[in-house]
Scaffold this active site. Structure first.
Site, PDB file in Angstrom:
ATOM      1  CE  LYS A 200      -3.740  -2.207   2.435  1.00 54.04           C
ATOM      2  NZ  LYS A 200      -4.644  -2.049   3.721  1.00 54.04           N
TER       3      LYS A 200
ATOM      4  CG  ASP B 227       4.389  -4.115 -14.611  1.00 58.01           C
ATOM      5  OD1 ASP B 227       3.502  -4.385 -15.689  1.00 58.01           O
ATOM      6  OD2 ASP B 227       3.756  -4.028 -13.768  1.00 58.01           O
TER       7      ASP B 227
END
Length: 374
Positions: free
Chosen positions: A40, A172
């Protein structure tokens, strides 16, 4: 609805994170600005004591006139063992190896037996996906104007060149992993699938990335060159920037391969120079793709970019790569004026949160990352 026990566990975990951050010189706020499979990201603030201790951090935040940072908290205790032993160390190594670049910013890292904290530069304007969709809504025309796309794409290419010159491949690259700060500069983020290599000819086998941005050789489960795979992703990103759409949209890798083999199409007015650059990157055969030097000197990217950009591209000292027949370089015809890029309007996307027509017309959908060890 979360149970009372789960809410209490989450509250206790967060308070532990607040305490651990404060012990390391940061005040963690409750505002969550991002999340991943095992992490997070929260808004945080550097304390005055931390600013006195860390000159690099203090100097950068002074120029921004605030003390805000992004704190990525990775739960190593809950993550799979492979992630903690393989992917997380690669992410930390990649950030440490590339942090000096203006478009990649890691301030600090601290950790304990349960969590790893990465203190990153705050990108307050969200990610490139959000920016493209918001701009498409405002213009009532999908995508960014080419002038803005060029400015942002130069920065993206510069950041990727900086990584490659230090033996790091990202693996990515996608719109969600490119952030914008308050000044409109891009910040390359999420190096969770990044890896280092010792030779330009090194081949990799890990199946990773996000399907719409993933090179066809990876989708076909072949061993691949990480640099050339990143180049394919750059082509997808540029296409998304100027069209507001993804060039190939399929969730299943085998169906995606079929679409790629059918060929690329442009269904709205894009300058021939921009089309040439996109087509040069989205080549099915990895060796046929334009290299970063060719991208930097492509007619759509000219005039020459900043000294920082050129320094990153020329760091290896290698001569420019041979121009492929499909690329158009040198003194070409001037780019098409921006007012000719959108000759008609698409209906404004609905705001009801539904997918379907909205995503197909002029909104980019988010992409889920995937990984399979190989």
């Amino acid at each position: 609805m979360k149970s009372c026990a789960k809410r209490e566990e989450d509250r206790k975990t967060f308070m532990d994170q607040v305490r651990e951050s404060k012990e390391n010189g940061y005040l963690l706020s409750s505002r969550k600005i991002g999340s991943g499979a095992f992490s997070k990201v929260y808004l945080g603030y550097a304390t005055q004591e931390k600013l006195r201790q860390n000159y690099k951090l203090a100097s950068d935040l002074r120029s921004k006139r605030h003390a805000m940072v992004a704190i990525k908290i990775i739960s190593t205790a809950k993550a799979p063992l492979e992630y903690s032993r393989k992917f997380l160390p690669r992410e930390i190594y990649s950030l440490n190896a590339t942090y000096k670049h203006i478009n990649i910013q890691l301030y600090e890292m601290y950790r304990n037996s349960r969590r790893t904290y990465l203190v990153l530069e705050l990108a307050s304007r969200g990610d490139l996906l959000e920016h493209i969709n918001a701009t498409s809504d405002r213009r009532e025309c999908p995508g960014l104007e080419e002038e803005e796309a060029r400015r942002l794409f130069r920065q993206i290419v510069s950041a990727v060149a900086h990584c490659h010159n230090r033996g790091i491949v990202h693996r990515d690259l996608k719109c969600e992993n490119i952030l914008l700060d308050e000044r409109g500069f891009i910040k390359l983020t999420d190096f969770g699938f990044a890896n280092r290599y010792s030779s330009k000819n090194s081949l990799m086998s890990t199946f990773c990335g996000s399907v719409p941005y993933t090179a066809p050789e990876i989708l076909m489960s072949k061993k691949y060159n990480g640099e050339l795979a990143d180049l394919w992703s750059l082509g997808v990103i540029l296409y998304a920037m100027v069209t507001g759409k993804l060039p190939f949209r399929e969730r299943q890798p085998h169906k995606m391969i079929h679409m790629i083999k059918q060929g690329l199409s442009f269904q709205q007015p894009i300058s021939p120079e921009c089309q040439s650059l996109i087509q040069g990157l989205l080549q099915l055969k990895p060796g046929a793709r334009l290299g970063l030097q060719q991208v930097a000197t492509h007619c759509w990217m000219l005039p020459a970019t900043s000294a920082i950009f050129q320094q990153a591209l020329n760091a290896t000292g290698r001569p420019p790569e041979r121009t492929s027949r499909g690329s158009r370089q040198g003194n070409q015809s001037p780019r098409r004026p921006s007012h000719l890029l959108c000759t008609g309007r698409l209906p404004r996307p609905s705001r009801d949160g539904s997918q379907g027509p909205r995503a197909d017309l002029c909104r980019l959908p988010p992409s889920a990352a995937l990984a399979r060890p190989g």
